[in-house]
Structures are given as C-alpha cells and as structure tokens.
Design a protein around this motif. Structure first.
Motif, short mmCIF file in Angstrom:
data_model
loop_
_atom_site.label_atom_id
_atom_site.label_comp_id
_atom_site.label_asym_id
_atom_site.label_seq_id
_atom_site.Cartn_x
_atom_site.Cartn_y
_atom_site.Cartn_z
N SER A 285 0.82 -1.20 0.00
CA SER A 285 0.00 0.00 0.00
C SER A 285 0.86 1.26 0.00
CB SER A 285 -0.92 0.00 1.22
OG SER A 285 -1.64 1.21 1.32
N HIS B 220 -12.88 -5.04 2.43
CA HIS B 220 -12.24 -3.81 2.87
C HIS B 220 -11.30 -3.26 1.81
CE1 HIS B 220 -13.51 -4.49 7.12
NE2 HIS B 220 -13.41 -5.77 6.76
N THR B 221 -11.22 -1.94 1.72
CA THR B 221 -10.24 -1.33 0.83
C THR B 221 -8.86 -1.24 1.51
OG1 THR B 221 -10.91 0.87 1.62
CG2 THR B 221 -11.96 0.04 -0.39
N ASN B 222 -8.86 -1.10 2.83
CA ASN B 222 -7.61 -1.07 3.58
C ASN B 222 -7.35 -2.47 4.13
OD1 ASN B 222 -5.53 -0.65 5.51
ND2 ASN B 222 -6.16 1.48 5.78
N ASN C 222 -5.41 -2.82 7.61
CA ASN C 222 -6.24 -2.48 8.76
C ASN C 222 -7.24 -3.59 9.05
OD1 ASN C 222 -7.18 -0.46 10.77
ND2 ASN C 222 -9.07 -0.58 9.55
N GLU D 255 1.08 5.94 6.86
CA GLU D 255 0.10 6.47 5.91
C GLU D 255 0.08 7.99 5.92
OE1 GLU D 255 -3.16 2.80 5.96
OE2 GLU D 255 -3.32 4.44 7.42
#
Length: 296
Positions: free
Chosen positions: A120, A144-146, A149, A191
């Motif tokens: 990422s 989930h996109t993350n 996490n 991030e």
C-alpha cells in the motif's frame, strides 16, 4: 537505501542531466544576450546573484532538512515495527497455552499485514501477503479497501477468542493488545507520511530561484570571463541543482528507489526472524543489494 559511502558521479549525472542541458542552454543564451545586446549599454551589478545565491541556500537548506526529517521518521517507524513484530511473536509463542494452531495463524497473519502495508505504501500491486492467509481471512479482507487495517481487526478478534478460551491470562492479553495498538499506530504514521504532500511552493520557488541565479551569474561573470562564463554558470548551477535533487529524493521515503526506506529488506528480515521462531524450515533468502550499491 544507499549502502555505500561514495556515490558514483554517473548516478548524479543520470539524475540531473536534463536540468544540466537546460542550464547550459540558459547560460549560452545569457552570454549571447550580454555580449551582443547589453554589453555596451550597462553592467549587471554583482549584488544580484549574491542575493539570489543567499536566498537559494536558505530554501535548499529548509527543503533538505524537512525531506530528511520525513525519511528519518519513516525509518524509525519501520524500525519499531521490526522490534514490535519480534516481541509480538515471542509473546504469542510463550504466553499462550494450548492454542498452537491459532498462534501460528496469528503470526502468519502478521506477516501478511506487513506485506500488505508495504504494498500500500509503495502503491504497488503485490499479492505476496495472500500466501500467509487462510481462505476465511481472504474472504474477510475482500470486503475492505484497507487490507492491512482489516488484518489487524481479525487479529483482535482472535486475541479475544484466546482470552475467552482461557488460553491467555488478563495481563498477557493487555500486553499483546498493546502491541496490536502499536502496529496500528505505526500503520497510521506511515500512511500520514505517504499521504502528506511536501509543499510544492517550496520546491517550485527553489527551482525558479536557481534558474534566475544561473542566468544572472552568467551575465555578471561574462563581463570578466568571456565565453568561459557558460561553463562557470553551469558549474555553479550544478552544485545547487545536485544538492536540491539529493534532498528531494528523500521527500517520499516509501518510494521504490535507491534513496527510499528499504521496505523489501525490512519485511524480509522480519519474515525470516518470525519463521525461524516458529521453527519453520522453508526460510526465504535475505534481500540482496542491487549492484552492491543500494537495497530496496
């Protein structure tokens, strides 16, 4: 990350050759303008390039300091991830009773978390993390996109299951949960660095000032150096440009280049350590330097 003390001059030229050509062209035009248009009318005061050089020094110094701060913070974050990963694995292996399958699954899932986070941060499509996940985990993170996490969320669920099954006592539960919190903190800080753009006005103004400095310096020095002012203008400009380019190479520390934080090496080192702690025999090789010059 560079691992040698001396940088090859060819690498510097590869990074600056386009700017060098522009500077040589600018110096040539400046010399011709001064020689054929303004030489017989007035002289350019030497105070102009002096003031511009001082302003450039301040801008480059500020830019490089801020860029290095970003790089060093990123390196400290991933250094903390190395230490916390070892402590997390050691705690699971030694403090959890009778839940070997769950422990192994959580350690594998942590490796997947690291590889997903690395992919990422580098904006890469890297599916290596999938080999450490079960089918249930893969189905869960698809929502989930993350991904990284989502993996931490699954880790918390399994830790809660261990507590309910009396596989771990309350104090150890708190200790391991704090490690998951630190993983989340490191993830968030990484991030933040990636998503925070370095102020473009600073880099833009620095480039403009360098160009103005090269032009005015050539105009002034040509009054005494003649055609050699073209070379001297480029030489002085090259010093400023190479210094500025060197600093700006650290602005995005997670980029996959020779100046970035060596995420490949760090994640592989953690992977080797954790697999050895698990007693695995299929251990990957350490990441090797490229041309004995840098590690990605």
């Amino acid at each position: 990350m560079l691992i040698i003390q001396n940088i090859r001059f060819s690498r510097i030229l590869r990074n600056t050759w386009k700017v060098d050509l522009i500077m040589i062209a600018s110096c040539t035009v400046s010399y011709l303008v001064r020689e054929y248009l303004i030489a017989h009318h007035f002289e350019i005061p030497s105070i102009i390039p002096t003031l511009l050089g001082t302003a450039i020094a301040f801008f480059i110094g500020f830019n490089n300091n801020q860029a290095y701060d970003r790089w060093w913070e990123a390196r400290k974050i991933w250094g903390a991830l190395v230490n916390d990963s070892r402590s997390f694995t050691r705690s699971l292996l030694n403090y959890v009773d009778g839940e070997e399958a769950t422990v192994k699954k959580m350690i594998y899932r942590h490796l997947a978390f690291l590889y997903a986070l690395k992919a990422s941060l580098r904006g890469a499509v890297d599916e290596i993390y999938t080999k450490y996940l079960s089918e249930d985990d893969l189905r869960e993170i698809e929502k989930h996109t993350n991904k990284h996490n989502a993996l931490l969320n699954i880790q918390s669920k399994d830790l809660q299951k261990l507590s309910k099954a009396n596989g771990i006592d309350g104090f150890r539960f708190i200790e391991i949960n704090e490690m998951l919190t630190r993983f989340s903190d490191s993830m968030g800080m990484s991030e933040r660095i990636k998503n925070t753009i370095f102020p473009t006005t600073y880099t833009y103004l620095t480039k403009v000032f360098i160009w103005l400095f090269v032009v005015t310096f050539t105009l002034v020095i040509s009054q005494s150096a003649g055609i050699f002012a073209i070379f001297l203008g480029w030489l002085i400009g090259f010093v400023f440009v190479s210094t500025q380019v060197n600093g700006m190479s650290l602005v995005n520390p997670f980029e996959n280049n020779s100046a970035g934080v060596p995420l490949n090496q760090i994640t592989r080192t953690i992977e080797i350590n954790l697999l050895q702690m698990l007693g695995e025999t299929d251990i990957p090789e350490p990441v090797k330097p490229i041309n004995d010059e840098y590690i990605l």
